[in-house]
Design a protein around this motif. Structure first.
Motif, PDB file in Angstrom:
ATOM      1  N   MET A   1       8.289  -1.466  -9.314  1.00 16.03           N
ATOM      2  CA  MET A   1       7.326  -1.678  -8.229  1.00 16.03           C
ATOM      3  C   MET A   1       5.895  -1.427  -8.703  1.00 16.03           C
ATOM      4  O   MET A   1       4.980  -2.155  -8.344  1.00 16.03           O
ATOM      5  CB  MET A   1       7.684  -0.798  -7.029  1.00 16.03           C
ATOM      6  CG  MET A   1       9.004  -1.216  -6.381  1.00 16.03           C
ATOM      7  SD  MET A   1       9.354  -0.401  -4.821  1.00 16.03           S
ATOM      8  CE  MET A   1       9.881   1.216  -5.361  1.00 16.03           C
ATOM      9  N   ALA A   2       5.699  -0.400  -9.545  1.00 17.23           N
ATOM     10  CA  ALA A   2       4.353  -0.097 -10.051  1.00 17.23           C
ATOM     11  C   ALA A   2       3.852  -1.209 -10.978  1.00 17.23           C
ATOM     12  O   ALA A   2       2.690  -1.626 -10.893  1.00 17.23           O
ATOM     13  CB  ALA A   2       4.357   1.235 -10.784  1.00 17.23           C
ATOM     14  N   ILE A   3       4.733  -1.696 -11.862  1.00 19.01           N
ATOM     15  CA  ILE A   3       4.348  -2.758 -12.800  1.00 19.01           C
ATOM     16  C   ILE A   3       4.079  -4.063 -12.046  1.00 19.01           C
ATOM     17  O   ILE A   3       3.107  -4.769 -12.308  1.00 19.01           O
ATOM     18  CB  ILE A   3       5.434  -2.950 -13.887  1.00 19.01           C
ATOM     19  CG1 ILE A   3       5.455  -1.723 -14.829  1.00 19.01           C
ATOM     20  CG2 ILE A   3       5.203  -4.231 -14.696  1.00 19.01           C
ATOM     21  CD1 ILE A   3       6.670  -1.649 -15.736  1.00 19.01           C
ATOM     22  N   SER A   4       4.935  -4.351 -11.073  1.00 22.91           N
ATOM     23  CA  SER A   4       4.766  -5.564 -10.270  1.00 22.91           C
ATOM     24  C   SER A   4       3.412  -5.569  -9.551  1.00 22.91           C
ATOM     25  O   SER A   4       2.788  -6.613  -9.373  1.00 22.91           O
ATOM     26  CB  SER A   4       5.897  -5.659  -9.247  1.00 22.91           C
ATOM     27  OG  SER A   4       5.687  -6.724  -8.360  1.00 22.91           O
ATOM     28  N   ALA A   5       2.952  -4.354  -9.163  1.00 21.24           N
ATOM     29  CA  ALA A   5       1.689  -4.241  -8.420  1.00 21.24           C
ATOM     30  C   ALA A   5       0.478  -4.668  -9.257  1.00 21.24           C
ATOM     31  O   ALA A   5      -0.548  -5.056  -8.698  1.00 21.24           O
ATOM     32  CB  ALA A   5       1.500  -2.805  -7.926  1.00 21.24           C
ATOM     33  N   VAL A   6       0.579  -4.587 -10.597  1.00 19.55           N
ATOM     34  CA  VAL A   6      -0.580  -4.967 -11.429  1.00 19.55           C
ATOM     35  C   VAL A   6      -0.396  -6.311 -12.138  1.00 19.55           C
ATOM     36  O   VAL A   6      -1.322  -6.806 -12.761  1.00 19.55           O
ATOM     37  CB  VAL A   6      -0.907  -3.873 -12.485  1.00 19.55           C
ATOM     38  CG1 VAL A   6      -1.351  -2.595 -11.815  1.00 19.55           C
ATOM     39  CG2 VAL A   6       0.246  -3.622 -13.442  1.00 19.55           C
ATOM     40  N   LEU A   7       0.802  -6.889 -12.066  1.00 23.46           N
ATOM     41  CA  LEU A   7       1.021  -8.201 -12.694  1.00 23.46           C
ATOM     42  C   LEU A   7       0.409  -9.307 -11.834  1.00 23.46           C
ATOM     43  O   LEU A   7       0.442  -9.232 -10.611  1.00 23.46           O
ATOM     44  CB  LEU A   7       2.524  -8.469 -12.854  1.00 23.46           C
ATOM     45  CG  LEU A   7       3.274  -7.722 -13.957  1.00 23.46           C
ATOM     46  CD1 LEU A   7       4.760  -8.056 -13.888  1.00 23.46           C
ATOM     47  CD2 LEU A   7       2.726  -8.066 -15.331  1.00 23.46           C
TER      48      LEU A   7
ATOM     49  N   PRO B   1      -5.899   0.698 -11.838  1.00 20.00           N
ATOM     50  CA  PRO B   1      -5.678   0.692 -10.379  1.00 20.00           C
ATOM     51  C   PRO B   1      -5.773   2.104  -9.792  1.00 20.00           C
ATOM     52  O   PRO B   1      -5.456   3.086 -10.454  1.00 20.00           O
ATOM     53  CB  PRO B   1      -4.248   0.143 -10.257  1.00 20.00           C
ATOM     54  CG  PRO B   1      -3.986  -0.562 -11.545  1.00 20.00           C
ATOM     55  CD  PRO B   1      -4.788   0.150 -12.586  1.00 20.00           C
ATOM     56  N   MET B   2      -6.197   2.186  -8.537  1.00 19.90           N
ATOM     57  CA  MET B   2      -6.398   3.490  -7.883  1.00 19.90           C
ATOM     58  C   MET B   2      -5.121   4.336  -7.885  1.00 19.90           C
ATOM     59  O   MET B   2      -5.172   5.555  -8.027  1.00 19.90           O
ATOM     60  CB  MET B   2      -6.871   3.284  -6.435  1.00 19.90           C
ATOM     61  CG  MET B   2      -8.374   3.103  -6.292  1.00 19.90           C
ATOM     62  SD  MET B   2      -9.374   4.398  -7.085  1.00 19.90           S
ATOM     63  CE  MET B   2      -8.897   5.843  -6.152  1.00 19.90           C
TER      64      MET B   2
ATOM     65  N   VAL C   1       1.198   1.045 -17.367  1.00 16.96           N
ATOM     66  CA  VAL C   1       0.525   0.242 -16.331  1.00 16.96           C
ATOM     67  C   VAL C   1      -0.931  -0.028 -16.742  1.00 16.96           C
ATOM     68  O   VAL C   1      -1.454  -1.117 -16.528  1.00 16.96           O
ATOM     69  CB  VAL C   1       0.605   0.940 -14.952  1.00 16.96           C
ATOM     70  CG1 VAL C   1      -0.297   0.242 -13.932  1.00 16.96           C
ATOM     71  CG2 VAL C   1       2.048   0.933 -14.436  1.00 16.96           C
ATOM     72  N   LEU C   2      -1.570   0.968 -17.372  1.00 12.85           N
ATOM     73  CA  LEU C   2      -2.949   0.788 -17.848  1.00 12.85           C
ATOM     74  C   LEU C   2      -3.026  -0.332 -18.887  1.00 12.85           C
ATOM     75  O   LEU C   2      -3.891  -1.214 -18.802  1.00 12.85           O
ATOM     76  CB  LEU C   2      -3.467   2.104 -18.438  1.00 12.85           C
ATOM     77  CG  LEU C   2      -4.834   2.043 -19.142  1.00 12.85           C
ATOM     78  CD1 LEU C   2      -5.912   1.546 -18.186  1.00 12.85           C
ATOM     79  CD2 LEU C   2      -5.219   3.391 -19.712  1.00 12.85           C
ATOM     80  N   VAL C   3      -2.111  -0.310 -19.862  1.00 11.81           N
ATOM     81  CA  VAL C   3      -2.091  -1.345 -20.911  1.00 11.81           C
ATOM     82  C   VAL C   3      -1.861  -2.720 -20.289  1.00 11.81           C
ATOM     83  O   VAL C   3      -2.531  -3.700 -20.649  1.00 11.81           O
ATOM     84  CB  VAL C   3      -1.005  -1.021 -21.972  1.00 11.81           C
ATOM     85  CG1 VAL C   3      -0.787  -2.213 -22.902  1.00 11.81           C
ATOM     86  CG2 VAL C   3      -1.400   0.210 -22.785  1.00 11.81           C
TER      87      VAL C   3
ATOM     88  N   THR D   1       0.812  -1.228   0.000  1.00 12.10           N
ATOM     89  CA  THR D   1       0.000   0.000   0.000  1.00 12.10           C
ATOM     90  C   THR D   1       0.842   1.274   0.000  1.00 12.10           C
ATOM     91  O   THR D   1       0.537   2.218  -0.738  1.00 12.10           O
ATOM     92  CB  THR D   1      -0.960  -0.014   1.211  1.00 12.10           C
ATOM     93  OG1 THR D   1      -1.665  -1.260   1.202  1.00 12.10           O
ATOM     94  CG2 THR D   1      -1.947   1.128   1.147  1.00 12.10           C
ATOM     95  N   VAL D   2       1.882   1.320   0.817  1.00  6.77           N
ATOM     96  CA  VAL D   2       2.735   2.523   0.871  1.00  6.77           C
ATOM     97  C   VAL D   2       3.420   2.717  -0.483  1.00  6.77           C
ATOM     98  O   VAL D   2       3.596   3.839  -0.963  1.00  6.77           O
ATOM     99  CB  VAL D   2       3.773   2.420   2.018  1.00  6.77           C
ATOM    100  CG1 VAL D   2       4.723   3.614   2.005  1.00  6.77           C
ATOM    101  CG2 VAL D   2       3.063   2.337   3.369  1.00  6.77           C
ATOM    102  N   LEU D   3       3.773   1.600  -1.124  1.00 12.05           N
ATOM    103  CA  LEU D   3       4.371   1.648  -2.466  1.00 12.05           C
ATOM    104  C   LEU D   3       3.429   2.343  -3.459  1.00 12.05           C
ATOM    105  O   LEU D   3       3.822   3.239  -4.200  1.00 12.05           O
ATOM    106  CB  LEU D   3       4.655   0.215  -2.928  1.00 12.05           C
ATOM    107  CG  LEU D   3       4.788  -0.024  -4.418  1.00 12.05           C
ATOM    108  CD1 LEU D   3       6.007   0.687  -4.958  1.00 12.05           C
ATOM    109  CD2 LEU D   3       4.886  -1.504  -4.714  1.00 12.05           C
ATOM    110  N   ARG D   4       2.170   1.951  -3.466  1.00 12.98           N
ATOM    111  CA  ARG D   4       1.199   2.521  -4.411  1.00 12.98           C
ATOM    112  C   ARG D   4       0.968   4.006  -4.138  1.00 12.98           C
ATOM    113  O   ARG D   4       0.802   4.805  -5.067  1.00 12.98           O
ATOM    114  CB  ARG D   4      -0.114   1.732  -4.349  1.00 12.98           C
ATOM    115  CG  ARG D   4       0.086   0.301  -4.849  1.00 12.98           C
ATOM    116  CD  ARG D   4      -1.151  -0.563  -4.677  1.00 12.98           C
ATOM    117  NE  ARG D   4      -0.833  -1.922  -5.156  1.00 12.98           N
ATOM    118  CZ  ARG D   4      -1.717  -2.742  -5.698  1.00 12.98           C
ATOM    119  NH1 ARG D   4      -2.966  -2.371  -5.843  1.00 12.98           N
ATOM    120  NH2 ARG D   4      -1.354  -3.936  -6.102  1.00 12.98           N
ATOM    121  N   PHE D   5       0.956   4.365  -2.877  1.00 13.48           N
ATOM    122  CA  PHE D   5       0.814   5.772  -2.473  1.00 13.48           C
ATOM    123  C   PHE D   5       1.976   6.592  -3.048  1.00 13.48           C
ATOM    124  O   PHE D   5       1.781   7.675  -3.605  1.00 13.48           O
ATOM    125  CB  PHE D   5       0.791   5.834  -0.938  1.00 13.48           C
ATOM    126  CG  PHE D   5       0.777   7.221  -0.371  1.00 13.48           C
ATOM    127  CD1 PHE D   5      -0.346   8.026  -0.483  1.00 13.48           C
ATOM    128  CD2 PHE D   5       1.895   7.720   0.288  1.00 13.48           C
ATOM    129  CE1 PHE D   5      -0.355   9.314   0.056  1.00 13.48           C
ATOM    130  CE2 PHE D   5       1.903   9.003   0.819  1.00 13.48           C
ATOM    131  CZ  PHE D   5       0.765   9.806   0.706  1.00 13.48           C
TER     132      PHE D   5
END
Length: 335
Positions: free
Chosen positions: A136-142, A253-254, A228-230, A66-70
């Motif tokens: 980290m952002a890409i990993s969050a949606v994989l 993602p939010m 990240v959207l794609v 969560t802190v990563l996404r923030f």
């Protein structure tokens, strides 16, 4: 209120440990010149035992996710359309196409080497966009598998080391090719992975080079949201193949929505400069704290299992984007 207390009791200790490691990494970075992200990662790995069991485990999980996404969402405040227009369409095209073809090169390279598509996207995206933050952002949606965390740590570790080497070597290349300040800035900003190293390399050449390099780097950072959207759309489409308990991941993602909102507000001049600086600093700390948590979740033995092919792939991606941008600035740069 009771929910907040319960949440703090559950996650507070793990978050605090991550924050202390991040602060130690920042201290080492300021006093010894080592990249803060790399220090946070290595110190985190040393405290791996805290993430295996005990009171810190839930907080470390929360911080890594969560802190990563923030932190990624807040990165959007650094993007401004007005800044980008000043560069000219040809050089912007070189940077944007460089991002796309590097990701495709990563996917192709992973396939040739018999690695999974996730690994190709993760390494290609981190090299193409903004190093550790992009990884980290890409990993969050994989979609997750048993290798997800190991691959993320390997990627962050590799891009940070390669980015540091580039920070030292690439300014020498700009001198060798006798690039002017603007072209040097486009090359450095278009090829070095992490923002901090771009700033270091650019300002080591000249102030103008440093400013152009930072701007070009932010154009690459702006590519994070569409990429990240794609990936999110691709993952949703193949959600049946990569069953995740029957839950389809959100199309956007939010944290990507947050990134886009902040970028739009900043482009419209609605965020004061002092607030942009504050948000940038907060974003950097959030990413530093979360990478310490990611480090704690990973055992060194598992990273070493990745193998030489993976190292070869990420080095090849780094060389690929450097050559592509070098050719682009040689053709379109203003000498």
């Amino acid at each position: 209120m009771s929910g907040l207390i319960e949440f703090t009791q559950k996650n507070g200790q793990g978050f605090l440990v991550s924050a202390v490691i991040a602060a130690a990494a920042q201290f080492l970075s300021e006093h010894y010149g080592a990249p803060a992200m790399l220090m946070a990662l290595l110190l985190g790995i040393a405290f791996h035992f805290l993430a295996e069991e005990g009171v810190c485990k839930p907080g470390i999980e929360f911080t890594a996710r969560t802190v990563l996404r923030f932190g990624v969402a807040l990165l959007g405040a650094r993007i401004s359309v007005e800044l980008m227009v000043g560069l000219g369409p040809k050089l912007i095209a070189v940077v944007v196409i460089g991002v796309i073809v590097t990701i495709l090169f990563g996917l192709l390279g992973a396939r040739v080497l018999g690695r999974g598509w996730r690994f190709g996207l993760l390494t290609g995206g981190s090299v193409a966009i903004c190093g550790a933050s992009a990884a980290m952002a890409i990993s969050a949606v994989l979609p997750k598998n048993e290798h997800s965390e190991r691959n993320l740590i390997f990627t962050v570790l590799s891009v940070t080391v390669l980015s540091t080497l580039a920070m030292i070597l690439y300014p020498i290349l700009t001198e060798f090719f006798a690039f002017n300040d603007e072209v040097s800035g486009v090359f450095l900003g278009g090829t070095i992975h992490d923002v901090a190293q771009v700033v270091g390399a650019g300002f080591s050449v000249s102030n103008e080079t440093g400013e152009v390099a930072t701007l070009v780097k932010l154009i690459r950072v702006a590519m994070l949201a569409p990429v990240v959207l794609v990936i999110s759309i691709m993952v949703r489409r193949h959600a049946d193949d990569t069953a995740q308990g029957g839950v389809r991941p959100p199309i956007l993602p939010m944290f990507v929505i947050g990134f886009l909102i902040f970028a739009t507000l900043n482009s419209m001049g609605l965020i004061p400069a002092v607030v942009v600086d504050w948000m940038s600093s907060l974003s950097r700390w959030a990413l530093l704290i979360s990478i310490a948590a990611v480090g704690m979740k990973t055992s060194l033995k598992r990273i070493l299992d990745v193998g030489g092919q993976a190292i070869g792939l990420i080095v090849a991606e780094t060389v690929f984007i450097a050559v592509f941008v070098l050719i682009g600035v040689a053709i379109f740069g203003h000498h």
